[in-house]
Structure formats: structure tokens, C-alpha cells
Design a protein around this motif. Structure first.
Motif, short mmCIF file in Angstrom:
data_model
loop_
_atom_site.label_atom_id
_atom_site.label_comp_id
_atom_site.label_asym_id
_atom_site.label_seq_id
_atom_site.Cartn_x
_atom_site.Cartn_y
_atom_site.Cartn_z
N LEU A 1 7.81 8.50 -1.34
CA LEU A 1 6.67 7.44 -1.74
C LEU A 1 6.99 6.56 -0.46
N VAL A 2 5.88 6.35 0.33
CA VAL A 2 6.21 5.49 1.58
C VAL A 2 5.16 4.18 1.33
N SER A 3 5.97 3.14 1.60
CA SER A 3 5.29 1.82 1.22
C SER A 3 4.93 0.85 2.59
N ALA A 4 3.88 0.50 2.45
CA ALA A 4 3.49 -0.17 3.77
C ALA A 4 3.23 -1.72 3.16
N ALA A 5 4.06 -2.78 3.75
CA ALA A 5 3.89 -4.17 3.39
C ALA A 5 2.69 -4.85 4.08
N PRO A 6 2.06 -5.77 3.79
CA PRO A 6 0.90 -6.57 4.46
C PRO A 6 1.67 -7.00 5.89
N VAL B 1 0.86 -1.25 -0.17
CA VAL B 1 0.05 -0.13 0.02
C VAL B 1 1.05 1.13 0.20
N THR B 2 0.62 2.04 -0.92
CA THR B 2 1.58 3.20 -1.08
C THR B 2 0.91 4.54 -0.65
N ILE B 3 1.64 5.36 -0.05
CA ILE B 3 1.18 6.76 0.48
C ILE B 3 2.35 7.87 -0.06
#
Length: 366
Positions: free
Chosen positions: A75-80, A64-66
Motif C-alpha cells: 500500500l503506497v500512500s501519497a500525502a498532499p 491518496v492510496t495506491i
């Protein structure tokens, strides 16, 4: 040559290791939907992860990118959450093998280090030397080259299954900002053929970022023989009394980075007198040992505080969540001379240092 680490995979893919990793990954995130769902079925989830890892079937999920513009576009990315458990288990197993080789003055993402110690170290060197070369790497995380990083990791790890897992995590990185630079030996298509970039937000990305610059740390200390040096992620400083020596080092560092497919940031790399005020890791460092917070830091916090107030009134966040976020900023601000600033922001409120005990408020400039 240091001994390579082998037989690591069982320390990563066992139920006890994954259980410990899950408890680390969930800290401060129990209310997040993904974390809450995973923890609600913890045993089943961990057994599933254990089977997938040991069978070689585990693959990273989608990010999920923010897009964040505070303080600069990123660009901050959140892994499951499931993947974050694996990241924690991996780093717990391999980090000790690299930690023993890291130099003292690398301060990011290491136990017992951090920004406050890095700032104190910077001030110590600033007071000893006449000039400083402040350096920054251009778009560091998006520029990290996958092949170069894997070669660095393979120099210390011999466990094939652990290298498979590392490769799966690196190859599973989502697309980052394009950094299409050419280096010696490249052809027209090289920048487009090579995989680059690590997602900001992963524990593994933070660890890999230190590994990628570990060779640079040793180059500075053992080849350039810099007596004053501090690095926090890609923000670094070298100190010397002779600015011409620093100018020479700057050129040699640029050449070193080119072999790592990195570039110095042209605007953020400069040689300046140590007597001048310096912005470093969120503080404005002034002569005489004084510290201030940059105006943009204070402005951003005031905006966040107003947003938190509105969300609390709307029932979107709890008082505990508000207090946690405010205290995080206060912990940073207290390392500078900010008593009067905090008093002005929180006047007569819960966080007003004039109302708090001295041990909580801090002495600062009261």
C-alpha cells in the motif's frame, strides 16, 4: 548521552526554511497537479503554512492510496503536496542530529549511501567470510509502533514544538496493513490498542524507519560485535565464518526485535554459505564478482516499457518522461553485467548500448 537538539522549530516553520523545502519537494514533480497548483501560488501557500505551523494549527491532510503489486503487494500512500513541504522542512532540520549517530553500514535514504554502495559492501563481506545470516523484518513499515518510535525521537530532540509536529505527522498516518502480533506482557487487546504503521511514500517515513532501527544497528556492532554487517531499510546481512555463531545471533536478534514489537520474516531469514548465489537489493550476486538482474526484474521492466510505449503513442506521456523512466532502470541495470541484455531490449534504438558512447553505455560485459 548525546546532547539533545533544542530550538529547532524556527528552522522548520520559517518562510526561508519552507521555501527551500518546497524546492526540494517539487523536484521531478512540477507536472503533478498538486505540486503545480502549490508552486503557482508559492508565496501565499508558504505564508499560510508558516502561520499554521507557528500557531500550532497545522494538521496533515488525507492520503491518496495506491495498491501496488509489483514486485509484491504494498500500500503506497501519497500525502498532499502541502504536507510534503512540511516533511522536507522537518527532516532537513532534525536529520543532522541523528545522522552523526548512525553507523557507517546503514545505507538507506542517506546522502552518499544507497543501494549500489550497499551491494558493493555486501560483496566485500561475502568474499571475506564463509556464511551469511540474511534477515528481513516481517511487514516492517506496517509494524512500526508509534509509541516506541516517538520515544526514540524524544531521546534526541528536546524542542517541544518540534516534537508536537513529529507527533502530528506520526498520528496522522493512514491505516496500514494489520500486523496483530502478541509480545510478552500483552493482554488480549494490546495489539488493537497500540497505533502502528507508517505510510510508504513519505520522506518522513523513510527517515523514521532508519531511526527505528538505529538501536538495532548499534546492538549488532557493539553487543554482538559483528565484523561484517550491512543494512538497507529492513533488509540486513550479518557475516561470520561459523554458522553456529550466526544461529546464536539469529535467536538474540529475534529477542531484541520482540522488545521493539517487530518479528523476523520466517521465510526470508536464513543462514546460507557465502559461496551460493544471493539475491540482494535487486541484483543476483554470483561468485567471482558477477552480477545479474533477477528474471522478474527484467520481466517487469519489459512490461513497463510496453506500457510506456503505448502511453507515449496515445500522447499520455512526453518523450522526456519516457526517457527519464527508462534511464532510471538503465542506471540500476548498468551496475550489473547487463550489456548484452540491454542490447537485446533496446536493439538499434535510442538506449542501445551498442550505439551509445562507452561513457554512457558502460563497459559491463561488452
Amino acid at each position: 548521552m548525546p546532547r539533545k537538539a533544542d530550538a529547532l522549530f524556527e528552522r522548520i516553520a520559517s518562510f526561508p526554511a519552507l521555501h527551500a523545502a518546497a524546492l526540494e519537494a517539487v523536484r521531478g514533480k512540477r507536472r503533478k497537479p498538486g505540486a503545480a497548483a502549490f508552486m503557482a501560488n508559492l508565496e501565499t501557500e508558504l505564508l499560510g503554512l508558516e502561520r499554521a505551523l507557528n500557531a500550532g494549527r497545522w494538521r496533515p491532510g488525507g492520503y491518496v492510496t495506491i495498491h501496488v503489486r509489483d514486485p509484491k503487494p504494498r500500500l503506497v500512500s501519497a500525502a498532499p503536496f502541502r504536507d510534503r513541504v512540511v516533511h522536507h522542512a522537518l527532516v532537513a532540520a532534525i536529520e543532522p542530529w541523528f545522522e552523526r549517530g548512525f553507523i557507517f553500514d546503514s545505507y538507506a535514504n542517506r546522502t552518499g549511501k544507497g543501494t549500489h554502495r550497499a551491494v558493493a559492501r555486501y560483496e566485500r563481506f561475502r568474499d571475506r567470510f564463509g556464511f551469511v545470516l540474511r534477515g528481513d523484518i516481517y511487514r516492517y513499515f506496517p509494524a512500526i509502533d508509534h509509541a516506541v518510535l516517538k520515544a526514540d525521537l524524544e531521546r534526541r530532540i528536546a524542542c517541544e514544538r518540534t516534537l508536537w509536529l513529529i507527533g502530528a505527522i506520526i498520528d496522522g498516518s493512514n491505516a496500514q496493513e494489520a500486523v496483530n502480533h502478541y509480545y510478552t506482557g500483552d493482554d488480549l487487546f494490546t495489539p488493537f490498542d497500540r497505533r502502528r504503521g507508517l505510510p510508504i511514500g513519505n520522506l518522513t517515513s523513510q527517515f523514521f524507519a532508519n531511526v527505528y532501527l538505529d538501536g538495532f544497528d548499534h546492538y549488532v556492532k557493539e553487543v554482538l560485535r559483528a565484523k561484517g554487517y550491512v543494512r538497507y531499510v529492513d533488509d540486513f546481512a550479518l557475516f561470520h565464518d561459523d554458522p553456529s555463531a550466526l544461529a546464536d545471533w539469529r535467536g538474540r536478534i529475534a529477542d531484541y526485535f520482540a522488545h521493539r514489537r517487530l518479528r523476523l520474516h520466517p521465510r526470508k531469514t536464513a543462514i546460507v554459505p557465502c559461496a551460493e548465489p544471493a539475491a540482494f537489493l535487486g541484483y543476483l550476486l554470483l561468485p567471482g564478482g558477477y552480477r545479474r538482474l533477477p528474471e522478474d526484474n527484467v520481466r517487469r521492466f519489459r512490461n513497463r516499457l510496453r506500457a510506456l510505449r503505448d502511453r507515449y503513442r496515445a500522447g499520455a506521456v512526453t518523450l522526456d518522461e519516457v526517457e527519464c523512466r527508462v534511464q532510471a532502470w538503465i542506471a540500476h541495470a548498468r551496475q550489473a553485467d547487463t550489456w548484452r541484455l540491454r542490447h537485446a531490449i533496446f536493439r538499434d534504438g535510442l538506449f542501445d548500448p551498442a550505439r551509445a558512447p562507452a561513457s554512457v553505455a558502460g563497459a559491463d560485459d561488452a
